[in-house]
Scaffold this motif. Structure first.
Motif, PDB file in Angstrom:
ATOM      1  N   UNK A 104      32.877  39.978  24.298  1.00  0.00           N
ATOM      2  CA  UNK A 104      32.011  40.931  23.609  1.00  0.00           C
ATOM      3  C   UNK A 104      32.136  42.353  24.154  1.00  0.00           C
ATOM      4  N   UNK A 105      32.903  42.519  25.199  1.00  0.00           N
ATOM      5  CA  UNK A 105      33.055  43.830  25.810  1.00  0.00           C
ATOM      6  C   UNK A 105      34.008  44.700  24.991  1.00  0.00           C
ATOM      7  N   UNK A 106      33.796  46.015  25.079  1.00  0.00           N
ATOM      8  CA  UNK A 106      34.738  46.948  24.453  1.00  0.00           C
ATOM      9  C   UNK A 106      36.042  47.017  25.247  1.00  0.00           C
ATOM     10  N   UNK A 107      36.020  46.512  26.479  1.00  0.00           N
ATOM     11  CA  UNK A 107      37.221  46.517  27.310  1.00  0.00           C
ATOM     12  C   UNK A 107      38.157  45.415  26.809  1.00  0.00           C
ATOM     13  N   UNK A 108      39.393  45.761  26.436  1.00  0.00           N
ATOM     14  CA  UNK A 108      40.315  44.751  25.922  1.00  0.00           C
ATOM     15  C   UNK A 108      40.544  43.612  26.921  1.00  0.00           C
ATOM     16  N   UNK A 109      40.775  42.423  26.389  1.00  0.00           N
ATOM     17  CA  UNK A 109      40.993  41.237  27.216  1.00  0.00           C
ATOM     18  C   UNK A 109      42.130  41.445  28.206  1.00  0.00           C
ATOM     19  N   UNK A 110      43.200  42.098  27.757  1.00  0.00           N
ATOM     20  CA  UNK A 110      44.347  42.306  28.648  1.00  0.00           C
ATOM     21  C   UNK A 110      43.943  43.116  29.879  1.00  0.00           C
ATOM     22  N   UNK A 111      43.063  44.101  29.705  1.00  0.00           N
ATOM     23  CA  UNK A 111      42.629  44.890  30.856  1.00  0.00           C
ATOM     24  C   UNK A 111      41.795  44.050  31.818  1.00  0.00           C
ATOM     25  N   UNK A 112      41.007  43.144  31.278  1.00  0.00           N
ATOM     26  CA  UNK A 112      40.207  42.268  32.127  1.00  0.00           C
ATOM     27  C   UNK A 112      41.116  41.324  32.924  1.00  0.00           C
ATOM     28  N   UNK A 113      42.137  40.775  32.266  1.00  0.00           N
ATOM     29  CA  UNK A 113      43.081  39.890  32.966  1.00  0.00           C
ATOM     30  C   UNK A 113      43.874  40.660  34.016  1.00  0.00           C
ATOM     31  N   UNK A 114      44.285  41.887  33.681  1.00  0.00           N
ATOM     32  CA  UNK A 114      45.019  42.689  34.652  1.00  0.00           C
ATOM     33  C   UNK A 114      44.160  43.015  35.863  1.00  0.00           C
ATOM     34  N   UNK A 115      42.875  43.224  35.647  1.00  0.00           N
ATOM     35  CA  UNK A 115      41.958  43.474  36.758  1.00  0.00           C
ATOM     36  C   UNK A 115      41.974  42.280  37.714  1.00  0.00           C
ATOM     37  N   UNK A 116      41.851  41.067  37.159  1.00  0.00           N
ATOM     38  CA  UNK A 116      41.890  39.861  37.992  1.00  0.00           C
ATOM     39  C   UNK A 116      43.255  39.720  38.669  1.00  0.00           C
ATOM     40  N   UNK A 117      44.321  40.054  37.953  1.00  0.00           N
ATOM     41  CA  UNK A 117      45.657  40.011  38.548  1.00  0.00           C
ATOM     42  C   UNK A 117      45.795  40.971  39.715  1.00  0.00           C
ATOM     43  N   UNK A 118      45.138  42.119  39.613  1.00  0.00           N
ATOM     44  CA  UNK A 118      45.155  43.068  40.730  1.00  0.00           C
ATOM     45  C   UNK A 118      44.474  42.491  41.964  1.00  0.00           C
ATOM     46  N   UNK A 119      43.436  41.699  41.772  1.00  0.00           N
ATOM     47  CA  UNK A 119      42.789  41.046  42.910  1.00  0.00           C
ATOM     48  C   UNK A 119      43.806  40.136  43.609  1.00  0.00           C
ATOM     49  N   UNK A 120      44.524  39.334  42.809  1.00  0.00           N
ATOM     50  CA  UNK A 120      45.527  38.431  43.393  1.00  0.00           C
ATOM     51  C   UNK A 120      46.591  39.222  44.155  1.00  0.00           C
ATOM     52  N   UNK A 121      47.053  40.309  43.565  1.00  0.00           N
ATOM     53  CA  UNK A 121      48.079  41.107  44.228  1.00  0.00           C
ATOM     54  C   UNK A 121      47.544  41.779  45.490  1.00  0.00           C
ATOM     55  N   UNK A 122      46.306  42.245  45.432  1.00  0.00           N
ATOM     56  CA  UNK A 122      45.719  42.831  46.640  1.00  0.00           C
ATOM     57  C   UNK A 122      45.615  41.811  47.766  1.00  0.00           C
ATOM     58  N   UNK A 123      45.362  40.557  47.425  1.00  0.00           N
ATOM     59  CA  UNK A 123      45.341  39.513  48.459  1.00  0.00           C
ATOM     60  C   UNK A 123      46.728  39.402  49.097  1.00  0.00           C
ATOM     61  N   UNK A 124      47.781  39.435  48.276  1.00  0.00           N
ATOM     62  CA  UNK A 124      49.146  39.383  48.825  1.00  0.00           C
ATOM     63  C   UNK A 124      49.407  40.566  49.745  1.00  0.00           C
ATOM     64  N   UNK A 125      49.060  41.758  49.284  1.00  0.00           N
ATOM     65  CA  UNK A 125      49.284  42.962  50.098  1.00  0.00           C
ATOM     66  C   UNK A 125      48.491  42.907  51.395  1.00  0.00           C
ATOM     67  N   UNK A 126      47.217  42.530  51.276  1.00  0.00           N
ATOM     68  CA  UNK A 126      46.371  42.471  52.468  1.00  0.00           C
ATOM     69  C   UNK A 126      46.857  41.431  53.461  1.00  0.00           C
ATOM     70  N   UNK A 127      47.273  40.281  52.955  1.00  0.00           N
ATOM     71  CA  UNK A 127      47.790  39.235  53.841  1.00  0.00           C
ATOM     72  C   UNK A 127      49.006  39.751  54.603  1.00  0.00           C
ATOM     73  N   UNK A 128      49.912  40.415  53.893  1.00  0.00           N
ATOM     74  CA  UNK A 128      51.105  40.954  54.540  1.00  0.00           C
ATOM     75  C   UNK A 128      50.726  41.996  55.593  1.00  0.00           C
ATOM     76  N   UNK A 129      49.770  42.863  55.252  1.00  0.00           N
ATOM     77  CA  UNK A 129      49.330  43.899  56.196  1.00  0.00           C
ATOM     78  C   UNK A 129      48.731  43.293  57.460  1.00  0.00           C
ATOM     79  N   UNK A 130      48.149  42.102  57.338  1.00  0.00           N
ATOM     80  CA  UNK A 130      47.514  41.426  58.472  1.00  0.00           C
ATOM     81  C   UNK A 130      48.446  40.437  59.175  1.00  0.00           C
TER      82      UNK A 130
END
Length: 189
Positions: A104-130
């Motif tokens: 029901x959001x005005x935000x397109x579904x693809x943007x919502x999925x990409x947001x969640x994908x960014x979380x996954x990628x940030x976990x990869x980056x953060x893990x590598x940094x640590x």
């Protein structure tokens, strides 16, 4: 070169079978996840959540997935059955990144999925940094609604990926990367 840019240039995935103890301790994991959820989020929907799997829960999850796989393919070889059963047991920690789509959001579904994908990628980056290793995997289980039910997902939720975390047991050579010149163009009117 700034350390952050160097991190981006060196980050690589470590195969889940090559990840072992230790996983990040509770304080480190908390800090990693606090950083990982700082993603672009159009509309401030927070269209993601995380599920942690550790210890015996990973094997129990794999056993349930193996049962589904066998039911779907009764002639599956014993080796493939065992692979399904043990798929989530190698790394000491598996984080399931879930997209929560607000239709029901005005935000397109693809943007919502990409947001969640960014979380996954940030976990990869953060893990590598640590100095931990990580691998973002999907496979059939990420797209199966019966698996979603096992994970307790609502109808509007979808697995973005299973991020396996631990300590690398091998030095992973970097893979060939595409040439930027083959990917970058300039638009001109």
């Amino acid at each position: 070169m700034p350390a952050a840019l160097s991190l981006l240039q060196q980050r690589h995935s470590v195969p889940s079978r090559q990840l072992d103890e230790p996983a990040p301790d509770e304080a480190t994991l908390h800090a990693l996840l606090e950083a990982a959820i700082r993603v672009p989020d159009h509309g401030k929907l927070v269209p993601f959540r995380l599920i942690r799997m550790q210890g015996g829960a990973k094997l129990q999850f794999g056993e349930r997935l193996a049962a589904i796989a066998i039911r779907n393919d009764p002639d599956m070889s014993e080796a493939k059955r065992e692979k399904e059963r043990l798929r989530y047991t190698f790394a000491p920690l598996v984080l399931v990144v879930v997209a929560r789509i607000d239709a029901d959001s005005k935000v397109p579904e693809i943007e919502q999925k990409l947001c969640a994908g960014n979380v996954a990628y940030n976990i990869l980056l953060g893990a590598y940094a640590l100095d931990f290793g990580a691998q973002w995997l999907t496979g059939w289980a990420a797209y199966d609604r019966e698996v979603a039910a096992i994970l307790g997902l609502a109808e509007h939720e979808h697995v973005v990926g299973f991020v396996h975390l631990g300590t690398p047991q091998i030095e992973v050579p970097d893979r060939d990367r595409p040439a930027l010149a083959d990917l970058l163009s300039t638009w001109a009117p």
